[in-house]
Motif scaffolding. Structure first.
Motif, short mmCIF file in Angstrom:
data_model
loop_
_atom_site.label_atom_id
_atom_site.label_comp_id
_atom_site.label_asym_id
_atom_site.label_seq_id
_atom_site.Cartn_x
_atom_site.Cartn_y
_atom_site.Cartn_z
N SER A 283 18.54 25.29 43.80
CA SER A 283 18.74 26.39 44.13
C SER A 283 17.86 27.96 44.16
N VAL A 284 18.08 28.52 45.01
CA VAL A 284 16.40 29.71 45.25
C VAL A 284 17.34 30.94 45.30
N THR A 285 16.83 31.63 44.86
CA THR A 285 17.99 33.53 45.03
C THR A 285 17.45 33.68 46.59
N GLU A 286 18.15 34.82 46.79
CA GLU A 286 18.34 36.09 48.14
C GLU A 286 16.53 36.13 48.00
N LYS A 287 15.99 37.08 46.79
CA LYS A 287 14.29 37.64 46.91
C LYS A 287 13.72 36.60 46.70
N GLU A 288 14.05 35.21 45.82
CA GLU A 288 12.46 34.42 46.69
C GLU A 288 12.72 33.95 47.27
N VAL A 289 13.41 33.51 48.41
CA VAL A 289 13.58 32.53 50.03
C VAL A 289 12.80 33.80 50.63
N LEU A 290 12.20 34.56 50.88
CA LEU A 290 11.15 35.30 52.02
C LEU A 290 9.88 35.40 50.73
N ILE A 291 10.08 35.46 49.52
CA ILE A 291 8.50 35.06 48.96
C ILE A 291 8.07 34.01 49.79
N LEU A 292 8.35 33.02 49.35
CA LEU A 292 8.89 31.87 49.55
C LEU A 292 8.29 30.79 51.54
N ASN A 309 7.46 22.81 62.10
CA ASN A 309 7.21 23.66 62.55
C ASN A 309 7.09 25.51 62.70
N PRO A 310 5.90 26.52 63.09
CA PRO A 310 6.75 27.66 62.60
C PRO A 310 7.91 28.46 63.20
N GLN A 311 8.61 28.44 63.41
CA GLN A 311 10.20 28.49 64.41
C GLN A 311 11.12 28.45 63.10
N VAL A 312 10.84 27.45 61.69
CA VAL A 312 11.58 27.39 60.77
C VAL A 312 11.70 28.74 59.57
N PHE A 313 10.93 29.55 59.71
CA PHE A 313 10.66 30.73 59.46
C PHE A 313 11.22 31.49 59.51
N ASN A 314 11.65 31.89 61.23
CA ASN A 314 12.38 32.73 61.64
C ASN A 314 13.95 32.36 61.63
N GLU A 315 13.87 30.89 61.72
CA GLU A 315 15.54 30.52 61.45
C GLU A 315 16.35 30.95 60.29
N LEU A 316 15.26 30.63 59.24
CA LEU A 316 15.64 30.85 57.80
C LEU A 316 15.40 31.92 57.52
N LEU A 317 15.18 33.42 58.41
CA LEU A 317 15.29 34.68 57.61
C LEU A 317 16.82 34.95 58.23
N VAL A 318 17.46 34.71 59.09
CA VAL A 318 19.00 34.59 58.89
C VAL A 318 19.61 33.54 58.43
N ALA A 319 19.25 32.47 58.47
CA ALA A 319 20.17 31.32 58.06
C ALA A 319 20.35 31.24 56.02
#
Lengths: 358, 358
Positions: A283-292, A309-319
């Protein structure tokens, strides 16, 4: 089918982790504001006038496709569900302003979502072109070719002295806004970001959060854009912004170095803990996810974390965004705890998908 | 060689995760207090008298080995480094009291460390036998056979009315203390543990933390032992304690069920986050490790985490302790941050070592 993918696929071309300085610059964006002659600006136009604008744009569609070699989806804002509208906002393809009065509003989005053209937002046309990494020239060229295609057949409001006329005077002149999305954890953790935010107005630049004006700087993500649109050429403006961004990159890199030098154990532990939580949390909140995500990305960029891979960050910014998750479940009424669970699941899946070496 | 292993191998036989109710009961322990006739109790004896005690015990060593089929190391406390002493305390093989005045103090430790006999602690002899899981009968039988072997050749202070004479009157009679080490996260998280602590004196029981009297209940680990040593048979005492422990186990299981029922998402997320941090952190403090280990173990016991064998918890109870880590590095002066880094490394290694299915 294509439309479906637009709302359910987290991938966006301009956030794919490639390009120049992609470890710090997530994306570069050009936006042109344009208005038709003899039709009032959207906020003063009546519905038939707004409908006329839509019709003009729709008519120009073949020209736009021919000029850019891209295919576009034409989407009426009032045809979208609330969730779909919010997904387009989360993907930075339309603005929040654009959905507030949806009648006779529409958007054209290229299949790979590098181009979006908002119709009847603040101006009749808001042409937006985006690429991954630091490169304002490519989206400027693309925006110009769109503009040329439109101006070749339609009459755009232009004044010899003032340049392009726009609804808001801050956009007069070129009607151009260039902006760059930066990931600046080094400057945040070394508390130097304040200086950059404070000095930016003197440089004619604005600093905003991930979702534009008034949004928080969550996830250490910053959008930097030019404020002045009058008195410079388009090329001059993007050269100015690009120069400043290069300076910020230099500072960010130095800040990362100094972090690693002054408290290596703390940095290393912190990025690994973020990775451990992202990999296993349920369980991860919207605020916490960007910090992590920001910490994990910093760990990857510093060569500490090599598992992913660093792309996981980019994809998760949307996902990892709430409305994307809601839409994926086709459930507008998901409870907060259901969303946070789904977010954690999406994160775990993405980490496995982008795992290095399996 | 064997002695070396005693200080560097985290494995202890009585904490190996096997035995009855091993998901809740970590270990069971029997301790007998005995004193020789005609020699003052250690706190009143002079050094030659203490030396005499050591000599008597050393003389009985072959009998002890024959009676139990175990081999013992005879260790003079004053021969140990400060770190080695502390490792033995962390392994629950000697008491803190035993190292305070080390002259003429010694300890006999069986190779698998299920038996330790402290010489000249509070009493001349403190026989301690431990097993994994809930089973007080086996260590009682072992302790009795040690006692028989000693009494067959040496004269032990015994009064027909008072029973075995001991330095502290609370140990008079049987001189027996039975204790059980329990992992009770369910009762802690549902805030029911207070009731058990409050009611225990009325049942003639004491509740202590991981390292005995006065220590905190870190890691949700509790030691429960009988307080009364007079007026009961040895068997009566252990039956009484075993009965109470069974009741506590029932309550703990019910508490875990109710936790999972009332806030499943929170429990599941919390145990996975603990696992993620343990698996990836690069620096972990002594206090934090027990909290995280307890959560991870709860996750394993509840069938939520299947990636790792429950024994990892038992091993890390010893292997993550500060003095053990210091001794492993042969460095008494390790800084706190070096210890916390080493601890994190030991944890990561143990998680891989106990991984299920590789």
């Amino acid at each position: 089918m294509a439309a479906e993918k637009l709302f359910t696929d987290p991938y966006v071309f301009w956030l794919n982790g490639t390009g120049t300085q992609a470890d710090i610059v997530l994306s570069s964006r050009i936006r042109l504001a344009r208005n038709f002659n003899d039709i009032p600006f959207p906020n003063r136009a009546n519905l038939p006038q707004l409908a006329k604008v839509k019709e003009l744009v729709r008519g120009a569609l073949p020209d736009l496709e021919a000029a850019t070699g891209l295919r576009y989806q034409y989407i009426g804002i009032d045809e979208l569900t609330k969730l779909e509208k919010n997904v387009l906002i989360e993907k930075h393809l339309i603005s929040r302003n654009h959905i507030n009065s949806p009648e006779e509003r529409s958007v054209l989005i290229s299949e790979d979502s590098r181009v979006s053209i908002m119709v009847n937002e603040e101006d009749h046309l808001r042409l937006q072109c985006m690429v991954s990494g630091l490169d304002l020239k490519t989206p400027l060229a693309l925006a110009m070719s769109l503009d040329d295609a439109i101006e070749s057949s339609l009459s755009i409001a232009f004044d010899e002295k003032m340049g392009y006329l726009t609804s808001c005077p801050t956009n007069l002149g070129t009607g151009l806004r260039a902006s760059v999305m930066l990931h600046l954890p080094g400057l945040v953790f070394t508390q130097q970001i304040g200086k950059i935010i404070n000095i930016s107005p003197q440089l004619g630049l604005a600093v905003r959060g991930l979702y534009g004006e008034g949004t928080e700087f969550t996830g250490n993500i910053f959008q930097i854009s030019n404020q002045l649109t009058l008195g410079f050429t388009e090329e001059g403006m993007i050269d100015n912004l690009t120069g400043t961004v290069h300076e910020i990159i230099t500072h960010e890199k130095a800040a990362r170095e100094s972090l690693l030098k002054s408290s290596p154990d703390k940095v290393v532990d912190s990025v690994w803990r973020a990775f451990g939580i992202l990999r296993y949390a349920r369980s991860v909140t919207e605020k916490e996810v960007l910090i992590l995500l920001s910490k994990m990305r910093l760990g990857v960029d510093l060569g500490i974390i090599t598992e992913v891979n660093p792309q996981v960050f980019n994809e998760l910014l949307v996902a990892s965004q709430t409305n994307y998750l809601r839409n994926l479940q086709e459930n507008e009424n998901m409870s907060q705890s259901e969303i946070d669970k789904k977010r954690a699941e999406i994160i775990r899946t993405a980490i496995l998908k982008f795992a290095v070496g399996g």
